[in-house]
Motif scaffolding. Structure first.
Motif, PDB file in Angstrom:
ATOM      1  N   ARG A  33       0.701  -1.247  -0.082  1.00  0.00           N
ATOM      2  CA  ARG A  33      -0.116  -0.176  -0.102  1.00  0.00           C
ATOM      3  C   ARG A  33       0.855   1.464   0.045  1.00  0.00           C
ATOM      4  O   ARG A  33       0.551   2.128  -0.724  1.00  0.00           O
ATOM      5  N   SER A  34       1.959   1.405   0.695  1.00  0.00           N
ATOM      6  CA  SER A  34       2.880   2.519   0.967  1.00  0.00           C
ATOM      7  C   SER A  34       3.507   2.586  -0.294  1.00  0.00           C
ATOM      8  O   SER A  34       3.865   3.816  -0.898  1.00  0.00           O
ATOM      9  N   ILE A  35       4.116   1.760  -1.000  1.00  0.00           N
ATOM     10  CA  ILE A  35       4.611   1.638  -2.318  1.00  0.00           C
ATOM     11  C   ILE A  35       3.791   2.061  -3.482  1.00  0.00           C
ATOM     12  O   ILE A  35       4.108   2.732  -4.325  1.00  0.00           O
ATOM     13  N   GLY A  36       2.571   1.257  -3.473  1.00  0.00           N
ATOM     14  CA  GLY A  36       1.799   1.715  -4.755  1.00  0.00           C
ATOM     15  C   GLY A  36       2.037   0.860  -5.544  1.00  0.00           C
ATOM     16  O   GLY A  36       3.269   0.348  -6.007  1.00  0.00           O
ATOM     17  N   GLY A  37       0.836   0.481  -6.637  1.00  0.00           N
ATOM     18  CA  GLY A  37       1.117  -0.554  -7.549  1.00  0.00           C
ATOM     19  C   GLY A  37       2.023   0.124  -8.802  1.00  0.00           C
ATOM     20  O   GLY A  37       2.524  -0.581  -9.415  1.00  0.00           O
ATOM     21  N   SER A  38       1.824   1.179  -9.130  1.00  0.00           N
ATOM     22  CA  SER A  38       2.607   1.932 -10.176  1.00  0.00           C
ATOM     23  C   SER A  38       4.200   1.809  -9.926  1.00  0.00           C
ATOM     24  O   SER A  38       4.690   1.644 -10.873  1.00  0.00           O
ATOM     25  N   THR A  39       4.327   2.280  -8.783  1.00  0.00           N
ATOM     26  CA  THR A  39       5.803   2.143  -8.344  1.00  0.00           C
ATOM     27  C   THR A  39       6.264   0.634  -8.445  1.00  0.00           C
ATOM     28  O   THR A  39       7.520   0.509  -8.821  1.00  0.00           O
ATOM     29  N   LEU A  40       5.552  -0.072  -7.904  1.00  0.00           N
ATOM     30  CA  LEU A  40       5.921  -1.470  -7.949  1.00  0.00           C
ATOM     31  C   LEU A  40       6.148  -1.892  -9.421  1.00  0.00           C
ATOM     32  O   LEU A  40       7.094  -2.820  -9.643  1.00  0.00           O
ATOM     33  N   GLU A  41       5.402  -1.745 -10.456  1.00  0.00           N
ATOM     34  CA  GLU A  41       5.323  -1.992 -11.887  1.00  0.00           C
ATOM     35  C   GLU A  41       6.935  -1.320 -12.378  1.00  0.00           C
ATOM     36  O   GLU A  41       7.507  -2.023 -12.887  1.00  0.00           O
ATOM     37  N   GLU A  42       7.328  -0.138 -11.788  1.00  0.00           N
ATOM     38  CA  GLU A  42       8.338   0.181 -12.206  1.00  0.00           C
ATOM     39  C   GLU A  42       9.757  -0.259 -11.680  1.00  0.00           C
ATOM     40  O   GLU A  42      10.707  -0.332 -12.400  1.00  0.00           O
ATOM     41  N   LEU A  43       9.215  -0.838 -10.489  1.00  0.00           N
ATOM     42  CA  LEU A  43      10.617  -1.642  -9.892  1.00  0.00           C
ATOM     43  C   LEU A  43      10.655  -2.656 -10.685  1.00  0.00           C
ATOM     44  O   LEU A  43      11.832  -3.301 -10.706  1.00  0.00           O
ATOM     45  N   LYS A  44       9.787  -3.559 -10.849  1.00  0.00           N
ATOM     46  CA  LYS A  44       9.738  -4.580 -11.613  1.00  0.00           C
ATOM     47  C   LYS A  44      10.395  -4.518 -13.070  1.00  0.00           C
ATOM     48  O   LYS A  44      11.284  -5.292 -13.512  1.00  0.00           O
ATOM     49  N   LEU A  45      10.000  -3.479 -13.786  1.00  0.00           N
ATOM     50  CA  LEU A  45      10.891  -2.951 -15.053  1.00  0.00           C
ATOM     51  C   LEU A  45      12.134  -2.671 -14.761  1.00  0.00           C
ATOM     52  O   LEU A  45      13.155  -3.135 -15.587  1.00  0.00           O
ATOM     53  N   GLU A  46      12.626  -2.235 -13.701  1.00  0.00           N
ATOM     54  CA  GLU A  46      14.065  -1.848 -13.416  1.00  0.00           C
ATOM     55  C   GLU A  46      14.695  -3.063 -13.358  1.00  0.00           C
ATOM     56  O   GLU A  46      15.920  -3.124 -13.741  1.00  0.00           O
ATOM     57  N   THR A  47      14.222  -4.154 -12.527  1.00  0.00           N
ATOM     58  CA  THR A  47      14.666  -5.239 -12.065  1.00  0.00           C
ATOM     59  C   THR A  47      15.107  -6.271 -13.310  1.00  0.00           C
ATOM     60  O   THR A  47      16.156  -6.456 -13.479  1.00  0.00           O
ATOM     61  N   ALA A  48      13.754  -5.996 -14.338  1.00  0.00           N
ATOM     62  CA  ALA A  48      14.089  -6.570 -15.659  1.00  0.00           C
ATOM     63  C   ALA A  48      15.230  -6.199 -16.498  1.00  0.00           C
ATOM     64  O   ALA A  48      15.971  -6.852 -17.226  1.00  0.00           O
ATOM     65  N   LYS A  49      15.564  -4.864 -16.301  1.00  0.00           N
ATOM     66  CA  LYS A  49      16.483  -4.260 -17.178  1.00  0.00           C
ATOM     67  C   LYS A  49      18.019  -4.920 -16.996  1.00  0.00           C
ATOM     68  O   LYS A  49      18.730  -4.754 -17.967  1.00  0.00           O
ATOM     69  N   HIS A  50      18.245  -5.492 -15.998  1.00  0.00           N
ATOM     70  CA  HIS A  50      19.402  -5.692 -15.559  1.00  0.00           C
ATOM     71  C   HIS A  50      19.738  -7.154 -16.081  1.00  0.00           C
ATOM     72  O   HIS A  50      20.711  -7.859 -15.767  1.00  0.00           O
ATOM     73  N   THR A  51      18.446  -7.984 -16.653  1.00  0.00           N
ATOM     74  CA  THR A  51      18.618  -9.403 -17.114  1.00  0.00           C
ATOM     75  C   THR A  51      18.613  -9.378 -18.630  1.00  0.00           C
ATOM     76  O   THR A  51      18.310 -10.469 -18.939  1.00  0.00           O
ATOM     77  N   LEU A  52      18.534  -8.149 -19.217  1.00  0.00           N
ATOM     78  CA  LEU A  52      18.389  -8.282 -20.611  1.00  0.00           C
ATOM     79  C   LEU A  52      19.430  -8.987 -21.656  1.00  0.00           C
ATOM     80  O   LEU A  52      20.346  -8.680 -21.146  1.00  0.00           O
ATOM     81  N   SER A  53      19.020  -9.496 -22.446  1.00  0.00           N
ATOM     82  CA  SER A  53      19.908  -9.956 -23.569  1.00  0.00           C
ATOM     83  C   SER A  53      20.322  -9.110 -24.489  1.00  0.00           C
ATOM     84  O   SER A  53      19.518  -8.077 -24.786  1.00  0.00           O
ATOM     85  N   ARG A  54      21.420  -9.083 -25.051  1.00  0.00           N
ATOM     86  CA  ARG A  54      21.649  -8.161 -26.261  1.00  0.00           C
ATOM     87  C   ARG A  54      20.767  -8.745 -27.543  1.00  0.00           C
ATOM     88  O   ARG A  54      20.436  -9.958 -27.315  1.00  0.00           O
ATOM     89  N   LEU A  55      20.585  -8.001 -28.337  1.00  0.00           N
ATOM     90  CA  LEU A  55      19.764  -8.215 -29.594  1.00  0.00           C
ATOM     91  C   LEU A  55      20.822  -8.346 -30.749  1.00  0.00           C
ATOM     92  O   LEU A  55      21.203  -7.167 -31.109  1.00  0.00           O
ATOM     93  N   VAL A  56      20.846  -9.548 -31.443  1.00  0.00           N
ATOM     94  CA  VAL A  56      21.975  -9.198 -32.620  1.00  0.00           C
ATOM     95  C   VAL A  56      20.974  -9.470 -33.753  1.00  0.00           C
ATOM     96  O   VAL A  56      20.168 -10.436 -33.853  1.00  0.00           O
ATOM     97  N   VAL A  57      21.047  -8.463 -34.942  1.00  0.00           N
ATOM     98  CA  VAL A  57      20.493  -8.514 -36.068  1.00  0.00           C
ATOM     99  C   VAL A  57      21.644  -9.001 -37.006  1.00  0.00           C
ATOM    100  O   VAL A  57      22.363  -8.053 -37.430  1.00  0.00           O
ATOM    101  N   THR A  58      21.406 -10.283 -37.613  1.00  0.00           N
ATOM    102  CA  THR A  58      22.662 -10.737 -38.388  1.00  0.00           C
ATOM    103  C   THR A  58      22.419 -10.190 -39.734  1.00  0.00           C
ATOM    104  O   THR A  58      21.502  -9.671 -40.028  1.00  0.00           O
ATOM    105  N   SER A  59      23.623 -10.339 -40.770  1.00  0.00           N
ATOM    106  CA  SER A  59      23.591  -9.886 -41.952  1.00  0.00           C
ATOM    107  C   SER A  59      22.387 -10.434 -42.853  1.00  0.00           C
ATOM    108  O   SER A  59      21.927  -9.772 -43.749  1.00  0.00           O
ATOM    109  N   ASP A  60      21.887 -11.515 -42.547  1.00  0.00           N
ATOM    110  CA  ASP A  60      20.582 -12.108 -43.070  1.00  0.00           C
ATOM    111  C   ASP A  60      19.416 -11.776 -42.518  1.00  0.00           C
ATOM    112  O   ASP A  60      18.449 -12.636 -42.519  1.00  0.00           O
TER     113      ASP A  60
END
Length: 195
Positions: A33-60
């Motif tokens: 309740r004190s953090i709030g739903g929207s802040t919780l969503e932002e925190l989840k997105l911030e956490t995910a940012k640290h586990t992202l993969s590189r995206l490689v677009v190959t020559s084909d």
């Protein structure tokens, strides 16, 4: 009266202590309740940012995620062309202004679908850039589905075409929204082998 200046780190430590005490009391409901739903969503997105993969677009024009076991994102040439257009515009594009990007979209489409009939390709581009047609939304939904088959919602958020950017109109206190669509993937994670 002089206020004590507290650093962000000290505030974070106090917050951590309070959260630990509330958890010990079994009151996770108060934490939420004190953090709030929207802040919780932002925190989840911030956490995910640290586990992202590189995206490689190959020559084909294969789309690979090397940090997720080198899995390939399964997209048709038209979806790849749309995706590459948005990757090339980190500032975002409004769907209603896609006609301004028709030539660039055509170039991407020709590169990703080398063997496709030119007339059929042109029809597709006309549909995608027509603001009264739903084709662009359908293509973005398919792109989203392709990424969500590989990763969780929060990680996928950085790879899909989405978003709104707020801006303030001059001499107005109101916040308006440009309906910009963007790919939020940090560009240092993008590797284009074809350029």
């Amino acid at each position: 009266m002089e206020e004590n200046i507290i650093s962000a780190e000290e505030l974070a430590q106090r917050l951590q202590d309070i959260v630990a005490r509330l958890k010990a009391m079994g009151r996770s409901d108060l934490i939420l309740r004190s953090i709030g739903g929207s802040t919780l969503e932002e925190l989840k997105l911030e956490t995910a940012k640290h586990t992202l993969s590189r995206l490689v677009v190959t020559s084909d024009f294969r789309f690979l995620l090397p940090d997720y076991g080198n899995v390939e994102v399964d997209l048709q040439p038209v979806h790849k062309a749309v995706y590459l257009l948005f990757l090339n515009h980190p500032e975002g594009i409004e769907f209603k202004r896609l006609a301004d990007y028709r030539d660039e979209l055509r170039r991407w489409y020709r590169m990703t679908a080398r063997l496709m009939d030119g007339k059929k390709m042109e029809e597709s581009i006309q549909h995608l850039t027509n603001p009264l047609d739903n084709a662009i939304n359908e293509k973005c939904s398919r792109i989203k589905r392709a990424f969500m088959e590989i990763m969780d919602d929060y990680s996928a958020h950085y790879y899909i075409i989405s978003g709104h950017s707020p801006f303030n109109a001059k001499n107005s206190g109101k916040v308006w929204y440009k309906r910009l669509k963007v790919i939020l993937l940090p560009r240092h994670l993008l590797e284009m082998d074809n350029q």
